[in-house]
Design a protein around this motif. Structure first.
Motif, mmCIF file in Angstrom:
data_model
loop_
_atom_site.group_PDB
_atom_site.id
_atom_site.type_symbol
_atom_site.label_atom_id
_atom_site.label_comp_id
_atom_site.label_asym_id
_atom_site.label_seq_id
_atom_site.Cartn_x
_atom_site.Cartn_y
_atom_site.Cartn_z
ATOM 1 N N LYS A 83 -22.125 18.688 18.500
ATOM 2 C CA LYS A 83 -21.893 18.813 17.058
ATOM 3 C C LYS A 83 -20.812 17.873 16.548
ATOM 4 C CE LYS A 83 -23.241 23.691 17.070
ATOM 5 N NZ LYS A 83 -22.831 25.086 16.760
ATOM 6 N N LYS A 162 -16.138 12.959 14.061
ATOM 7 C CA LYS A 162 -16.630 13.575 12.831
ATOM 8 C C LYS A 162 -17.205 14.955 13.153
ATOM 9 C CE LYS A 162 -19.755 12.684 8.910
ATOM 10 N NZ LYS A 162 -20.595 13.891 8.986
ATOM 11 N N GLY A 164 -18.778 17.980 11.063
ATOM 12 C CA GLY A 164 -19.212 18.347 9.717
ATOM 13 C C GLY A 164 -18.805 17.267 8.735
ATOM 14 N N THR A 165 -18.008 17.643 7.717
ATOM 15 C CA THR A 165 -17.509 16.664 6.755
ATOM 16 C C THR A 165 -16.098 16.190 7.109
ATOM 17 O OG1 THR A 165 -16.672 18.455 5.338
ATOM 18 C CG2 THR A 165 -18.893 17.637 4.893
#
Length: 209
Positions: A83, A162, A164-165
């Motif tokens: 992720k 990175k 997510g945002t």
């Protein structure tokens, strides 16, 4: 309006400003805690690098203690994270012999590597008439005489992660890939040109951040 009323209004305004300021601080603190918790839970892993092969076009030692070399190396990088993405903001590749740099730095274009993705680069690294220390020149001549020279292909770079945002700050990336080149032994490599030999290496590289 009496001075007492003015003082009361000023006190209320200061009280409101303090509450607003405290609310902003609490909000920022909560956001920071959430980011740290997400970062700690996901625990981004370092990218994995492999030196797949090296093609030698030139590797000549001449007097007085001067080295001219020309290589093309194939490097692969894998993002092991499920992720977390990786931004490669800077990657410079070069070769060293006994901790002495023997080629110029070659820059690899910046890129973004998604989850579990693999990137492959094949940069040329070279050095023309590079002075080497007398000790290393002697050791290099001895290594060539025995038929095997250990070079170190290095990557010096900057990466960001990175989640997510959220994008982290920049980390200094250091990669070291040992390359055992068997000079004078064409049977250990593949002839790809009149004076070029390609060596299949598939060497795992050490990575530090």
């Amino acid at each position: 309006m009496s001075s007492k009323d003015c003082g009361s209004h000023g006190h209320r305004r200061r009280k409101i400003f303090r509450r607003i300021f405290a609310g902003i601080l609490i909000f920022l603190l909560i956001v920071l805690i959430i980011i740290l918790l997400v970062w700690a839970i996901l625990r981004p892993s370092k990218p994995k690098f492999i030196l797949q092969d090296a093609t030698v076009y030139a590797f000549n030692v001449s007097s007085p203690n001067v080295l001219t070399s020309n290589f093309q190396v194939t490097l692969s990088s894998r993002n092991p994270n499920d992720k977390v993405g990786i931004y490669y903001d800077k990657l410079d590749v070069y070769a060293t012999y006994r901790n002495q740099q023997i080629t110029l730095r070659t820059s690899i274009p910046t890129s973004y590597q998604g989850h579990k993705e693999i990137d492959v680069w094949s940069p040329f690294i070279y050095g023309s008439a590079v002075p080497v220390s007398p000790y290393n020149s002697l050791a290099l001549s001895q290594d060539q005489a025995t038929g095997t020279v250990l070079l170190m292909i290095k990557i010096d770079g900057r990466v960001r992660f990175k989640v997510g945002t959220f994008i982290s700050g920049k980390y200094h990336l250091n990669v070291r890939c040992p390359a055992y080149i068997q000079f004078g032994s064409r049977t250990s490599g593949i002839i790809v040109g009149e004076n070029a030999i390609k060596y299949q290496l598939v060497t795992r590289c050490s990575v530090s951040l």
